[in-house]
Design an enzyme around this catalytic site. Structure first.
Site, short mmCIF file in Angstrom:
data_model
loop_
_atom_site.label_atom_id
_atom_site.label_comp_id
_atom_site.label_asym_id
_atom_site.label_seq_id
_atom_site.Cartn_x
_atom_site.Cartn_y
_atom_site.Cartn_z
N PRO A 122 45.67 0.59 2.02
CA PRO A 122 45.91 0.39 3.46
C PRO A 122 45.09 -0.77 4.03
O PRO A 122 44.02 -1.08 3.52
CB PRO A 122 45.44 1.72 4.08
CG PRO A 122 44.58 2.37 3.06
CD PRO A 122 44.98 1.85 1.72
N ASP A 123 45.63 -1.43 5.07
CA ASP A 123 44.85 -2.48 5.74
C ASP A 123 43.99 -1.82 6.82
O ASP A 123 43.88 -0.59 6.89
CB ASP A 123 45.76 -3.60 6.28
CG ASP A 123 46.69 -3.13 7.38
OD1 ASP A 123 46.60 -1.96 7.78
OD2 ASP A 123 47.51 -3.95 7.85
N PHE A 124 43.35 -2.63 7.67
CA PHE A 124 42.51 -2.07 8.73
C PHE A 124 43.30 -1.72 9.98
O PHE A 124 43.18 -0.65 10.53
CB PHE A 124 41.45 -3.11 9.13
CG PHE A 124 40.16 -3.01 8.38
CD1 PHE A 124 39.93 -1.98 7.49
CD2 PHE A 124 39.16 -3.96 8.57
CE1 PHE A 124 38.74 -1.90 6.81
CE2 PHE A 124 37.97 -3.88 7.89
CZ PHE A 124 37.75 -2.86 7.00
N ARG A 125 44.09 -2.72 10.42
CA ARG A 125 44.55 -2.65 11.81
C ARG A 125 46.01 -2.31 12.01
O ARG A 125 46.45 -2.23 13.15
CB ARG A 125 44.21 -3.97 12.53
CG ARG A 125 42.71 -4.16 12.66
CD ARG A 125 42.30 -5.47 13.26
NE ARG A 125 40.85 -5.58 13.28
CZ ARG A 125 40.12 -5.99 12.24
NH1 ARG A 125 40.70 -6.35 11.13
NH2 ARG A 125 38.80 -6.04 12.33
N ASN B 128 39.75 -9.98 1.10
CA ASN B 128 39.92 -8.69 0.42
C ASN B 128 38.81 -8.42 -0.59
O ASN B 128 38.25 -9.34 -1.19
CB ASN B 128 41.28 -8.63 -0.26
CG ASN B 128 42.41 -8.66 0.76
OD1 ASN B 128 42.14 -8.47 1.94
ND2 ASN B 128 43.61 -8.90 0.32
N ASP C 270 39.39 -5.93 -2.92
CA ASP C 270 40.04 -5.04 -3.88
C ASP C 270 40.16 -5.61 -5.29
O ASP C 270 40.69 -4.94 -6.18
CB ASP C 270 41.43 -4.64 -3.35
CG ASP C 270 42.31 -5.85 -3.03
OD1 ASP C 270 42.11 -6.93 -3.63
OD2 ASP C 270 43.19 -5.73 -2.17
N HIS D 61 34.41 -11.97 1.76
CA HIS D 61 33.72 -10.74 2.18
C HIS D 61 33.20 -9.96 0.98
O HIS D 61 33.03 -8.75 1.04
CB HIS D 61 34.65 -9.88 3.03
CG HIS D 61 35.03 -10.54 4.33
ND1 HIS D 61 36.01 -10.08 5.15
CD2 HIS D 61 34.52 -11.65 4.94
CE1 HIS D 61 36.11 -10.88 6.22
NE2 HIS D 61 35.23 -11.85 6.10
P1 CNA Z 1 43.74 -6.42 9.13
O1 CNA Z 1 42.95 -6.71 10.35
O2 CNA Z 1 44.01 -5.01 8.80
O3 CNA Z 1 45.14 -7.19 9.32
C1 CNA Z 1 46.18 -7.10 8.40
C2 CNA Z 1 47.33 -7.98 8.88
O4 CNA Z 1 48.32 -8.02 7.88
C3 CNA Z 1 47.99 -7.49 10.16
O5 CNA Z 1 48.30 -8.59 10.98
C4 CNA Z 1 49.27 -6.81 9.63
O6 CNA Z 1 50.33 -6.88 10.57
C5 CNA Z 1 49.58 -7.65 8.45
N1 CNA Z 1 50.28 -6.94 7.38
C6 CNA Z 1 50.05 -5.70 6.88
N2 CNA Z 1 50.86 -5.46 5.83
C7 CNA Z 1 51.64 -6.56 5.68
C8 CNA Z 1 52.66 -6.91 4.78
N3 CNA Z 1 53.06 -6.10 3.79
N4 CNA Z 1 53.23 -8.13 4.91
C9 CNA Z 1 52.85 -8.98 5.90
N5 CNA Z 1 51.87 -8.71 6.78
C10 CNA Z 1 51.28 -7.51 6.66
O7 CNA Z 1 43.11 -7.10 7.85
P2 CNA Z 1 42.31 -8.47 7.72
O8 CNA Z 1 42.25 -8.75 6.28
O9 CNA Z 1 42.82 -9.51 8.63
O10 CNA Z 1 40.87 -8.03 8.25
C11 CNA Z 1 39.77 -8.41 7.59
C12 CNA Z 1 39.02 -7.24 6.94
C13 CNA Z 1 39.91 -6.25 6.29
C14 CNA Z 1 38.20 -7.77 5.81
O11 CNA Z 1 36.85 -7.64 6.09
C15 CNA Z 1 38.58 -6.95 4.55
O12 CNA Z 1 37.48 -6.70 3.74
C16 CNA Z 1 39.13 -5.70 5.11
N6 CNA Z 1 40.03 -4.90 4.27
C17 CNA Z 1 40.33 -5.26 2.99
C18 CNA Z 1 41.17 -4.48 2.23
C19 CNA Z 1 41.47 -4.90 0.82
O13 CNA Z 1 40.60 -5.44 0.13
N7 CNA Z 1 42.70 -4.70 0.35
C20 CNA Z 1 41.73 -3.32 2.77
C21 CNA Z 1 41.41 -2.97 4.08
C22 CNA Z 1 40.55 -3.76 4.81
#
Ligand code: CNA
Length: 365
Positions: free
Chosen positions: A96-99, A170, A172, A189
């Site tokens: 999952p993402d954050f937002r 990321n 991950d 990060h």
């Molecule tokens: P965020 O703030 O959660 O934003 C994610 C963005 O991606 C949003 O604009 C969503 O609309 C968009 N989105 C989500 N899924 C899709 C998709 N399948 N296709 C296109 N767009 C999509 O995450 P950010 O990375 O901008 O925020 C930074 C944080 C999140 C960092 O410090 C990371 O370490 C942290 N994070 C990382 C992971 C990971 O490593 N996979 C997971 C969760 C959070």
């Protein structure tokens, strides 16, 4: 009459003095504001928009669309591309993402009873109470997750000799798993790949930490028997790796194209990297929503321009937003570049290889 003239003369003089003193005051205020702005830009390592050369804005893409970007890549044989990514490139892998509303981590943190959602990634909170982070880490750990077509598209850019660098937020490790060489990668990060004791700094591997985390225990240092072992991910309140600053200073000035994927572009200083490419460098956003435009505070402080999708603006003419899923956007790009089948083949081959490795490990256990 002469008295009247005298009075008028006096009033004019006093108005002039008042006007002078208020414009002097404005000048002082303006210069103070300018100093604060420059200081902030320097401290936060943000781009300073007063240096932004509006005159050099010229139309670099034949059309403001993914086709315009594809033509641009085809016409620039040695096109140096920087990719920037966030959690959105890994959501289709199951992380999952954050937002994102409802599925994002910030919407699912109630069970941890945190003072506020970000606390789970705050160093002070972690020192006091590391359990919530490690509970969450069990969900986030790169266990059985496979890189997405978007990750393999970035690898293809590298194989084609077009990737200057990939900057990721990321943690991950999916870029490494997709076969991107470490020198092409900036994990802004940090990463789960390694960890360290917070007390004696003894280093630990991912597999050591993973074992403890999966057992549901907080990993404690085996050297000093006191400190908690924290994965080398950057928490709020920690400095970004020196490699990030060093390479960003060098890379962004020479990029010919910037591709930003799956990020809300809200975390600084990563988000303002988009302002560090040359003013005639096209920027393509592949994301579910438009992000990265100038916010009110930045506009007030004159700090960053962000992405400009409004073609009527004097800065317009180089930014393209392709809205949708990262994997679909990358497959479309690959197809238009003539690499569509190659990308599909690479994903298939690598996923089969990773599944075989996982099966072999499971049967060993
Ligand atoms: P965020 O703030 O959660 O934003 C994610 C963005 O991606 C949003 O604009 C969503 O609309 C968009 N989105 C989500 N899924 C899709 C998709 N399948 N296709 C296109 N767009 C999509 O995450 P950010 O990375 O901008 O925020 C930074 C944080 C999140 C960092 O410090 C990371 O370490 C942290 N994070 C990382 C992971 C990971 O490593 N996979 C997971 C969760 C959070």
């Amino acid at each position: 009459m002469s008295e009247h003239n005298d009075d008028a003369e006096k009033e004019k003089k006093s108005n002039e003095e008042a006007a002078n003193s208020s414009s002097e005051q404005e000048e002082v205020e303006h210069s103070d504001m300018e100093k604060i702005r420059k200081y902030l830009a320097q401290m936060l390592r943000l781009s300073d928009s007063s240096n932004y050369d509006e005159q050099s804005q010229q139309r670099v893409l034949r059309e403001l669309s993914i086709d315009g970007v594809v033509d641009y890549i085809k016409e620039n044989e040695n096109c140096k591309i920087i990719t920037m990514a966030g959690a959105g490139i890994s959501t289709s892998a199951g992380i999952p993402d954050f937002r994102s509303p409802s599925s994002g981590l910030y919407h699912n943190l109630e069970k941890y009873n945190l003072p506020h959602p970000q606390a789970i990634f705050e160093l002070d909170f972690f020192m006091e109470n590391p359990e919530p982070f490690f509970t969450l880490a069990r969900e986030l750990l790169p266990e059985g997750f496979k890189p997405t077509p978007c990750h393999y598209f970035i690898r293809l850019l590298w194989e084609k000799g077009l990737l200057l660098r990939h900057y990721t937020q990321n943690i991950d490790t999916l870029e490494r798993m997709a076969g991107l060489p470490p020198e092409k990668l900036v994990e802004a990060h940090g990463t789960f790949h390694t960890g360290r004791c917070l007390k004696c700094r003894a280093p630990y591997t991912l597999s050591w930490m993973k074992e403890k985390i999966m057992e549901g225990v907080v990993p404690k240092c085996e050297e000093c028997n006191e400190g908690v072992v924290k994965p080398d991910i950057v928490f709020f309140g920690e400095m970004l790796p020196e490699r990030f600053h060093f390479l960003a200073d060098r890379d962004f000035a020479q990029a010919d194209l910037l591709i930003i994927m799956g990020s809300s572009l809200v975390v600084q200083p990563f988000a303002s990297l988009v302002d560090r490419v040359r003013s005639n460098c096209p920027r393509l956003l592949i994301n579910k929503e438009k992000v990265g435009m100038q916010d009110r505070l930045s506009r007030l402080l004159g700090l960053r321009h962000g992405l400009i999708f409004d073609t009527r603006s004097s800065h317009g003419g180089r930014d393209v937003a392709w809205l949708g899923d990262c994997d679909t956007g990358c497959q479309l790009l690959a197809e238009k570049l003539g690499w569509g089948d190659e990308l599909k083949e690479l994903v298939k081959k690598e996923h089969e290889r990773l599944s075989a490795e996982t099966n072999a490990e499971t049967s060993k256990d």
